[in-house]
Design a protein around this motif. Structure first.
Motif, PDB file in Angstrom:
ATOM      1  N   ASP A 175       0.790  -1.213  -0.195  1.00 54.93           N
ATOM      2  CA  ASP A 175       0.093   0.182  -0.149  1.00 54.93           C
ATOM      3  C   ASP A 175       0.811   1.506   0.027  1.00 54.93           C
ATOM      4  O   ASP A 175       0.340   2.127  -0.623  1.00 54.93           O
ATOM      5  CB  ASP A 175      -1.003   0.020   1.176  1.00 54.93           C
ATOM      6  CG  ASP A 175      -2.107  -1.119   1.005  1.00 54.93           C
ATOM      7  OD1 ASP A 175      -2.565  -1.410  -0.080  1.00 54.93           O
ATOM      8  OD2 ASP A 175      -2.567  -1.107   2.125  1.00 54.93           O
ATOM      9  N   ARG A 178       2.222   1.747  -3.520  1.00 59.11           N
ATOM     10  CA  ARG A 178       1.500   2.275  -4.366  1.00 59.11           C
ATOM     11  C   ARG A 178       0.946   3.853  -3.839  1.00 59.11           C
ATOM     12  O   ARG A 178       0.834   4.607  -4.968  1.00 59.11           O
ATOM     13  CB  ARG A 178      -0.176   1.490  -3.921  1.00 59.11           C
ATOM     14  CG  ARG A 178      -1.287   1.942  -5.116  1.00 59.11           C
ATOM     15  CD  ARG A 178      -2.528   1.362  -4.891  1.00 59.11           C
ATOM     16  NE  ARG A 178      -2.862   1.238  -3.388  1.00 59.11           N
ATOM     17  CZ  ARG A 178      -4.031   0.407  -3.324  1.00 59.11           C
ATOM     18  NH1 ARG A 178      -4.682  -0.383  -4.044  1.00 59.11           N
ATOM     19  NH2 ARG A 178      -4.316   0.332  -1.787  1.00 59.11           N
ATOM     20  N   GLY A 181       3.305   5.888  -5.843  1.00 58.17           N
ATOM     21  CA  GLY A 181       3.371   5.913  -7.296  1.00 58.17           C
ATOM     22  C   GLY A 181       3.597   4.784  -7.916  1.00 58.17           C
ATOM     23  O   GLY A 181       3.564   4.753  -9.087  1.00 58.17           O
ATOM     24  N   ALA A 182       4.031   3.735  -7.321  1.00 60.19           N
ATOM     25  CA  ALA A 182       4.078   2.266  -8.160  1.00 60.19           C
ATOM     26  C   ALA A 182       2.677   1.715  -8.399  1.00 60.19           C
ATOM     27  O   ALA A 182       1.728   1.544  -7.546  1.00 60.19           O
ATOM     28  CB  ALA A 182       4.973   1.519  -7.226  1.00 60.19           C
ATOM     29  N   SER A 183       2.660   1.222  -9.504  1.00 60.06           N
ATOM     30  CA  SER A 183       1.404   0.500  -9.945  1.00 60.06           C
ATOM     31  C   SER A 183       1.663  -1.081 -10.123  1.00 60.06           C
ATOM     32  O   SER A 183       0.593  -1.804 -10.179  1.00 60.06           O
ATOM     33  CB  SER A 183       0.726   1.108 -11.060  1.00 60.06           C
ATOM     34  OG  SER A 183       1.834   0.883 -12.287  1.00 60.06           O
ATOM     35  N   ARG A 184       2.761  -1.534 -10.095  1.00 60.88           N
ATOM     36  CA  ARG A 184       3.198  -2.732 -10.631  1.00 60.88           C
ATOM     37  C   ARG A 184       4.290  -3.409  -9.616  1.00 60.88           C
ATOM     38  O   ARG A 184       5.359  -3.366 -10.356  1.00 60.88           O
ATOM     39  CB  ARG A 184       3.189  -3.247 -12.018  1.00 60.88           C
ATOM     40  CG  ARG A 184       3.145  -4.809 -12.127  1.00 60.88           C
ATOM     41  CD  ARG A 184       3.095  -5.291 -13.503  1.00 60.88           C
ATOM     42  NE  ARG A 184       2.656  -6.503 -13.690  1.00 60.88           N
ATOM     43  CZ  ARG A 184       3.295  -7.377 -14.689  1.00 60.88           C
ATOM     44  NH1 ARG A 184       3.486  -6.742 -15.767  1.00 60.88           N
ATOM     45  NH2 ARG A 184       2.682  -8.549 -14.728  1.00 60.88           N
ATOM     46  N   CYS A 208      -2.435  -8.485  -4.816  1.00 59.02           N
ATOM     47  CA  CYS A 208      -2.465  -8.204  -6.356  1.00 59.02           C
ATOM     48  C   CYS A 208      -3.964  -8.727  -6.533  1.00 59.02           C
ATOM     49  O   CYS A 208      -4.440  -8.013  -7.432  1.00 59.02           O
ATOM     50  CB  CYS A 208      -1.410  -9.336  -6.880  1.00 59.02           C
ATOM     51  SG  CYS A 208       0.152  -8.712  -6.699  1.00 59.02           S
ATOM     52  N   ASN A 211      -6.038  -5.855  -5.749  1.00 54.94           N
ATOM     53  CA  ASN A 211      -5.898  -4.325  -6.288  1.00 54.94           C
ATOM     54  C   ASN A 211      -5.893  -4.578  -7.954  1.00 54.94           C
ATOM     55  O   ASN A 211      -5.448  -3.544  -8.641  1.00 54.94           O
ATOM     56  CB  ASN A 211      -4.664  -3.840  -5.775  1.00 54.94           C
ATOM     57  CG  ASN A 211      -4.909  -3.623  -4.270  1.00 54.94           C
ATOM     58  OD1 ASN A 211      -5.175  -2.439  -4.001  1.00 54.94           O
ATOM     59  ND2 ASN A 211      -4.486  -4.147  -3.447  1.00 54.94           N
ATOM     60  N   VAL A 213      -3.869  -6.226  -9.709  1.00 49.07           N
ATOM     61  CA  VAL A 213      -2.706  -6.227 -10.232  1.00 49.07           C
ATOM     62  C   VAL A 213      -2.152  -7.563 -10.769  1.00 49.07           C
ATOM     63  O   VAL A 213      -2.170  -8.701 -10.103  1.00 49.07           O
ATOM     64  CB  VAL A 213      -1.620  -5.737  -9.180  1.00 49.07           C
ATOM     65  CG1 VAL A 213      -0.070  -5.796  -9.708  1.00 49.07           C
ATOM     66  CG2 VAL A 213      -1.918  -4.369  -8.842  1.00 49.07           C
ATOM     67  N   ASP A 252       7.439  -1.211 -11.683  1.00 52.46           N
ATOM     68  CA  ASP A 252       7.897   0.085 -10.972  1.00 52.46           C
ATOM     69  C   ASP A 252       8.345   0.020  -9.638  1.00 52.46           C
ATOM     70  O   ASP A 252       8.906   0.932  -8.863  1.00 52.46           O
ATOM     71  CB  ASP A 252       6.950   1.267 -11.375  1.00 52.46           C
ATOM     72  CG  ASP A 252       5.615   0.821 -10.913  1.00 52.46           C
ATOM     73  OD1 ASP A 252       5.378  -0.200  -9.986  1.00 52.46           O
ATOM     74  OD2 ASP A 252       4.556   1.216 -11.584  1.00 52.46           O
TER      75      ASP A 252
END
Length: 368
Positions: A175, A178, A181-184, A208, A211, A213, A252
């Protein structure tokens, strides 16, 4: 009592008889007074204690344990491949220091020691026991009181377990990534022969799924070398190159579960020039001193070792029932390696702290 004191020679060993004679009481009375047992008045008890302190009397631990039909020793098993790990060294120190408080010694047992008979100990502490380890299996079959740090991933279960909430803490770390700024985020993790590694892996997959992912995982051996960890990181970078918008997006952020893995990967990411947040599931001096310092989960290994030893002594004394489980609290230390992307190029930016789950006090701290 104590009308006179006979001169004690400098080279004369101070025994319970010496204390009794100097205090003017019987050996039994002196022993009961120092043990806090028997029908001894407080005045006599205080006088005997004062004499014992003046003479520098030290109880004979071996004799005391013999009277209790005890060896005065507990066994500690840790995976042999991990004895070089700073985490396990801290864990060992925690066990040893707690045992000393109970006037016990500690015998170290490793997976390389195959013995035809049970160890001569009163009980056992198993540090992160691995499923399929024949030595762990044989130790758990001895019938000795046993406490494990994390559950044993096998048919048997220890008499007492000290475990941590690794999956929820990993979700908290993810969390934070995320929010930065990280999405994966991707994960490097060891196999499921360890309850800890299995919990981390399960926590990642659950996060994952919750969310939306696409998971990105590389498995390494439990005793992975630096070369193996770096190879796993390269494979992840090739599978989902940072900045790639296709097929779920490029990675990322990278979470390294094995101890020491994040510090092995950091130079590789720097050389590749990729913009990837980096975190570790095990804190250490190396993660704290890295450039930049690496966000990590502090497993508080010394406290975990002490907690395991204390539970074992409670089992031995009968003050804790068989089947007792205790949760050992762990913490998230947020540092510059996962600085939010909006802060990336601001000189002197502060280190972010992770929000606490509902009802849990904030425990994130900067790496110092």
């Amino acid at each position: 009592m104590g009308r006179y004191h006979r001169l004690v020679q400098a080279d004369e060993p101070v025994t319970i008889l010496t204390v009794a004679r100097e205090a003017g009481v019987s050996k039994t009375t002196a022993s009961d007074a120092l043990r806090g047992s028997g029908r001894v008045s407080e005045t006599t008890r205080a006088a005997v204690a004062q004499v014992a302190e003046r003479l520098g009397y030290v109880p004979n631990g071996s004799a005391r344990h013999l009277r209790k039909a005890s060896t005065g020793t507990i066994g500690l098993h840790v995976p042999e491949v991990l004895t070089r790990s700073s985490y396990y060294m801290s864990f060992v120190f925690g066990v040893v220091e707690q045992a000393a408080r109970h006037d016990y010694d500690v015998t170290l047992i490793t997976s390389g020691q195959r013995r035809p008979r049970p160890p001569r100990v009163d009980g056992l502490v198993l540090g992160d026991p691995l499923g399929g380890d024949p030595v762990v299996e044989s130790l758990m079959a001895t019938g000795l009181p046993t406490v494990s740090c994390e559950r044993f991933p096998g048919d048997r279960q220890a008499d007492g377990v000290v475990w941590s909430q690794h999956a929820p803490m990993l979700a908290r770390l993810l969390d934070h990534l995320r929010a930065a700024g990280a999405s994966r985020p991707a994960l490097i993790v060891a196999g499921d022969e360890s309850d800890w590694a299995a919990s981390v892996h399960r926590g990642y997959l659950d996060w994952c799924a919750a969310n939306g992912v696409t998971p990105l995982v590389r498995r390494v051996s439990f005793d992975a070398t630096g070369d193996e960890v770096r190879a796993a990181a390269r494979a992840l970078l090739e599978t989902a190159p940072p900045g790639d918008a296709g097929d779920g997006g490029g990675l990322d952020a990278l979470v390294c579960a094995p101890a020491g893995a994040a510090t092995e990967v950091a130079p590789l990411l720097r050389e590749a020039g990729v913009d990837v947040l980096l975190a570790s599931c095990v804190d250490s001096a190396a993660t704290r001193q890295a450039d930049p310092p690496i966000t990590a989960i502090d497993l508080r290994p010394k406290e975990a070792g002490a907690g395991c030893a204390e539970l074992l002594f409670e089992l031995l004394s009968g003050t804790a029932p068989v089947g007792t489980e205790r949760v050992h609290p762990i913490e998230l230390a947020v540092r510059a390696s996962t600085r939010p992307r909006s802060w990336k190029h601001r000189p002197g930016s502060a280190v972010a702290t992770a929000p606490s789950p509902a009802g849990e006090p904030g425990s994130a701290r900067s790496g110092s």
